[in-house]
Design an enzyme around this catalytic site. Structure first.
Site, PDB file in Angstrom:
ATOM      1  N   THR A 125     -58.425 -51.453  48.545  1.00  9.46           N
ATOM      2  CA  THR A 125     -57.824 -51.188  49.852  1.00  9.46           C
ATOM      3  C   THR A 125     -58.185 -52.274  50.863  1.00  9.46           C
ATOM      4  O   THR A 125     -59.264 -52.874  50.786  1.00  9.46           O
ATOM      5  CB  THR A 125     -58.304 -49.817  50.385  1.00  9.46           C
ATOM      6  OG1 THR A 125     -57.983 -49.715  51.775  1.00  9.46           O
ATOM      7  CG2 THR A 125     -59.819 -49.648  50.260  1.00  9.46           C
ATOM      8  N   ASP A 126     -57.300 -52.471  51.836  1.00 10.98           N
ATOM      9  CA  ASP A 126     -57.597 -53.433  52.908  1.00 10.98           C
ATOM     10  C   ASP A 126     -58.712 -52.929  53.827  1.00 10.98           C
ATOM     11  O   ASP A 126     -59.276 -53.691  54.613  1.00 10.98           O
ATOM     12  CB  ASP A 126     -56.327 -53.745  53.731  1.00 10.98           C
ATOM     13  CG  ASP A 126     -55.771 -52.532  54.471  1.00 10.98           C
ATOM     14  OD1 ASP A 126     -56.232 -51.390  54.230  1.00 10.98           O
ATOM     15  OD2 ASP A 126     -54.865 -52.727  55.308  1.00 10.98           O
ATOM     16  N   TYR A 153     -65.961 -44.057  53.065  1.00 10.21           N
ATOM     17  CA  TYR A 153     -64.878 -44.333  52.106  1.00 10.21           C
ATOM     18  C   TYR A 153     -64.728 -45.834  51.873  1.00 10.21           C
ATOM     19  O   TYR A 153     -64.783 -46.308  50.740  1.00 10.21           O
ATOM     20  CB  TYR A 153     -63.541 -43.752  52.623  1.00 10.21           C
ATOM     21  CG  TYR A 153     -62.331 -44.350  51.922  1.00 10.21           C
ATOM     22  CD1 TYR A 153     -62.134 -44.159  50.551  1.00 10.21           C
ATOM     23  CD2 TYR A 153     -61.387 -45.121  52.614  1.00 10.21           C
ATOM     24  CE1 TYR A 153     -61.042 -44.721  49.887  1.00 10.21           C
ATOM     25  CE2 TYR A 153     -60.295 -45.683  51.961  1.00 10.21           C
ATOM     26  CZ  TYR A 153     -60.132 -45.481  50.599  1.00 10.21           C
ATOM     27  OH  TYR A 153     -59.055 -46.047  49.946  1.00 10.21           O
ATOM     28  N   LYS A 157     -65.470 -48.248  48.528  1.00 10.45           N
ATOM     29  CA  LYS A 157     -64.452 -49.114  47.898  1.00 10.45           C
ATOM     30  C   LYS A 157     -64.922 -50.573  47.905  1.00 10.45           C
ATOM     31  O   LYS A 157     -64.665 -51.313  46.953  1.00 10.45           O
ATOM     32  CB  LYS A 157     -63.109 -48.983  48.626  1.00 10.45           C
ATOM     33  CG  LYS A 157     -62.439 -47.627  48.498  1.00 10.45           C
ATOM     34  CD  LYS A 157     -61.981 -47.299  47.082  1.00 10.45           C
ATOM     35  CE  LYS A 157     -60.792 -48.112  46.631  1.00 10.45           C
ATOM     36  NZ  LYS A 157     -60.312 -47.704  45.283  1.00 10.45           N
TER      37      LYS A 157
HETATM   38  P1  NAD Z   1     -55.189 -39.729  46.017  1.00 11.21           P
HETATM   39  O1  NAD Z   1     -56.350 -39.154  46.734  1.00 11.21           O
HETATM   40  O2  NAD Z   1     -53.814 -39.208  46.306  1.00 11.21           O
HETATM   41  O3  NAD Z   1     -55.407 -39.550  44.425  1.00 11.21           O
HETATM   42  C1  NAD Z   1     -56.619 -39.802  43.801  1.00 11.21           C
HETATM   43  C2  NAD Z   1     -56.522 -39.301  42.358  1.00 11.21           C
HETATM   44  O4  NAD Z   1     -57.765 -39.581  41.693  1.00 11.21           O
HETATM   45  C3  NAD Z   1     -56.296 -37.785  42.249  1.00 11.21           C
HETATM   46  O5  NAD Z   1     -55.320 -37.507  41.279  1.00 11.21           O
HETATM   47  C4  NAD Z   1     -57.666 -37.255  41.808  1.00 11.21           C
HETATM   48  O6  NAD Z   1     -57.586 -36.076  41.024  1.00 11.21           O
HETATM   49  C5  NAD Z   1     -58.183 -38.427  40.996  1.00 11.21           C
HETATM   50  N1  NAD Z   1     -59.655 -38.446  40.913  1.00 11.21           N
HETATM   51  C6  NAD Z   1     -60.544 -38.318  41.930  1.00 11.21           C
HETATM   52  N2  NAD Z   1     -61.804 -38.379  41.457  1.00 11.21           N
HETATM   53  C7  NAD Z   1     -61.711 -38.565  40.115  1.00 11.21           C
HETATM   54  C8  NAD Z   1     -62.656 -38.722  39.078  1.00 11.21           C
HETATM   55  N3  NAD Z   1     -63.984 -38.680  39.321  1.00 11.21           N
HETATM   56  N4  NAD Z   1     -62.215 -38.926  37.811  1.00 11.21           N
HETATM   57  C9  NAD Z   1     -60.878 -38.957  37.546  1.00 11.21           C
HETATM   58  N5  NAD Z   1     -59.931 -38.793  38.498  1.00 11.21           N
HETATM   59  C10 NAD Z   1     -60.337 -38.619  39.771  1.00 11.21           C
HETATM   60  O7  NAD Z   1     -55.269 -41.291  46.223  1.00 11.21           O
HETATM   61  P2  NAD Z   1     -54.134 -42.399  46.425  1.00 11.21           P
HETATM   62  O8  NAD Z   1     -53.718 -42.430  47.844  1.00 11.21           O
HETATM   63  O9  NAD Z   1     -53.122 -42.223  45.360  1.00 11.21           O
HETATM   64  O10 NAD Z   1     -54.989 -43.718  46.157  1.00 11.21           O
HETATM   65  C11 NAD Z   1     -55.132 -44.250  44.849  1.00 11.21           C
HETATM   66  C12 NAD Z   1     -55.978 -45.504  44.900  1.00 11.21           C
HETATM   67  O11 NAD Z   1     -55.357 -46.457  45.764  1.00 11.21           O
HETATM   68  C13 NAD Z   1     -57.386 -45.281  45.463  1.00 11.21           C
HETATM   69  O12 NAD Z   1     -58.296 -46.055  44.720  1.00 11.21           O
HETATM   70  C14 NAD Z   1     -57.286 -45.763  46.897  1.00 11.21           C
HETATM   71  O13 NAD Z   1     -58.535 -46.244  47.349  1.00 11.21           O
HETATM   72  C15 NAD Z   1     -56.274 -46.887  46.760  1.00 11.21           C
HETATM   73  N6  NAD Z   1     -55.488 -47.183  47.968  1.00 11.21           N
HETATM   74  C16 NAD Z   1     -54.818 -46.188  48.624  1.00 11.21           C
HETATM   75  C17 NAD Z   1     -54.031 -46.505  49.737  1.00 11.21           C
HETATM   76  C18 NAD Z   1     -53.239 -45.445  50.483  1.00 11.21           C
HETATM   77  O14 NAD Z   1     -52.654 -45.727  51.520  1.00 11.21           O
HETATM   78  N7  NAD Z   1     -53.153 -44.205  49.983  1.00 11.21           N
HETATM   79  C19 NAD Z   1     -53.952 -47.831  50.181  1.00 11.21           C
HETATM   80  C20 NAD Z   1     -54.652 -48.812  49.482  1.00 11.21           C
HETATM   81  C21 NAD Z   1     -55.400 -48.469  48.380  1.00 11.21           C
END
Ligand code: NAD
Ligand code: TYD
Length: 339
Positions: A125-126, A153, A157
């Site tokens: 993430t940024d 958080y 990351k």
């Molecule tokens: P989310 O919270 O919607 O989904 C996270 C998923 O991970 C869920 O399905 C959860 O059940 C699973 N999970 C959590 N802990 C776990 C574990 N210990 N073992 C296995 N599975 C596990 O998240 P998202 O928004 O889809 O983000 C996904 C990734 O992208 C993350 O790493 C996040 O940091 C990154 N990210 C998100 C955004 C955003 O805007 N949402 C932007 C940049 C990066």
């Protein structure tokens, strides 16, 4: 090619599974997800049942589970979406963020080493860069911007990213990292700004804007993020970080007003509430590297993406109403009752 997608039942992971099966039908996907509060099998209904898709429930920090899955499946690529992702939750309960986001990433990388996986891709993430001032629109995050996380958080990351790069250097693990700005689109859990505001506005409930609503986020439609990850994990240079963003900065208040216009709801629903502690002011990505090296560009303009997203939440009420009917009510009270 066999691809292990961790966290595939979450927002971006589920969109990514659908994107991969559509764009690379010759590949096989294995989805490993613990199904925490944020994971939802209903988000995978479009891919469950496909002959080249398999789902496994399990925790990325559980080495026995991870190693036996690697032993059985022998993936070529591992792409790690699994994480605790909500900043506000990390303020009240940081520990699980460190466990999943750092130790979970480490357990996956150790398995990648043991089984000779060809590429470990970390979805970053940024937010690891901290924030930018509101009055310097000329400043952007590049891949060289120092890590300066503000929340538990983003610190977790950043810790994971450092570990990934250390594994590349020390163990020559073939890794890549993407650092993306805020995503929006179908299947986003309604604790995040856009789906929270859509779901509440639809039932004429107050819309809690933190502080004055001046904080700026750089919004990217989720499918554009999926395309970027797909490109980097297949063609990106080993050991490299790629920033992903669409030069689409919006103040929170502007985003909320856009949603209200789309839904034909009054601005009187907006309620200003106590700010988030440590609230990052502005995120803004310079996506020059991924564009120059891999030709990636976003394809969905914000106005189109937000319209499509609002329409999706209108047409898929059962998906989010089921979430709202559960533990979510307690979450909302805990987070917002005394603000
Ligand atoms: P989310 O919270 O919607 O989904 C996270 C998923 O991970 C869920 O399905 C959860 O059940 C699973 N999970 C959590 N802990 C776990 C574990 N210990 N073992 C296995 N599975 C596990 O998240 P998202 O928004 O889809 O983000 C996904 C990734 O992208 C993350 O790493 C996040 O940091 C990154 N990210 C998100 C955004 C955003 O805007 N949402 C932007 C940049 C990066
Ligand atoms: P969020 O969706 O939690 O993503 P992040 O904090 O990871 O960027 O929040 C996006 C922005 O919206 C952020 O500046 C905080 C703000 N926000 C509100 O004003 N009210 C809310 O109820 C939520 C959840 C977020």
């Amino acid at each position: 090619m066999k691809i292990l997608v961790t966290g595939g039942a979450g927002f971006i992971g589920a969109n990514f599974c659908a994107y991969e099966l559509k764009t690379h039908p010759e590949d096989t996907l294995i989805c490993l997800d613990a199904l925490t509060y944020a994971g939802n099998l209903a988000s995978l209904m479009g891919v469950i049942g496909a002959p080249n898709f398999r789902f496994e429930r399990g925790d990325i920090a559980d080495r026995t589970c991870v190693n036996s899955l690697f032993e059985r499946e022998r993936p070529d690529i591992v792409v790690n979406f699994a994480a605790e992702t909500h900043v506000d939750r990390s303020v009240t309960d940081p520990e699980v963020f460190l466990r999943t986001n750092i130790l979970g990433t480490q357990a996956l990388m150790d398995a990648c080493r043991a089984y000779g996986v060809g590429r470990f891709h970390q979805v970053g993430t940024d937010e690891v860069y901290g924030d930018l001032p509101l009055d310097r629109p000329d400043l952007f995050f590049t891949e060289e911007t120092p890590l300066h996380a503000s929340s538990p958080y983003s610190a977790s990351k950043a810790g994971a990213d450092l570990l990934v790069l250390a594994y590349a250097r020390t163990f020559r693990l073939p890794v890549s990292i993407t650092r993306c700005s805020n995503n929006y689109g179908p299947y986003q859990f309604p604790e995040k700004l856009i789906p929270l505001m859509i779901s509440r506005a639809l039932s004429d409930q107050s819309l809690p804007v933190y502080g004055k609503g001046e904080n700026v986020r750089d919004w990217l439609y989720v499918e554009d993020h999926c395309a970027a990850i797909d490109l980097v994990m297949r063609k990106g240079r080993e050991g490299e970080v790629y920033n992903v963003g669409g030069h689409n900065e919006r103040a929170n208040l502007e985003v909320v007003r856009t949603i209200l216009r789309e839904l034909d709801k009054p601005e009187s629903l907006i309620t200003y509430v106590t700010d988030r502690p440590g609230h990052d002011r502005r995120y803004a990505i310079d996506p020059g590297k991924i564009h120059k090296e891999l030709g990636w560009l976003p394809t969905t303009a914000f106005d189109d993406g937000i319209r499509a997203t609002v329409r999706w939440y209108l047409e898929n009420r059962t998906w989010w109403e089921a979430i709202l009917a559960g533990e979510y009510q307690n979450y909302y009270l805990r987070m917002y009752a005394n603000r």
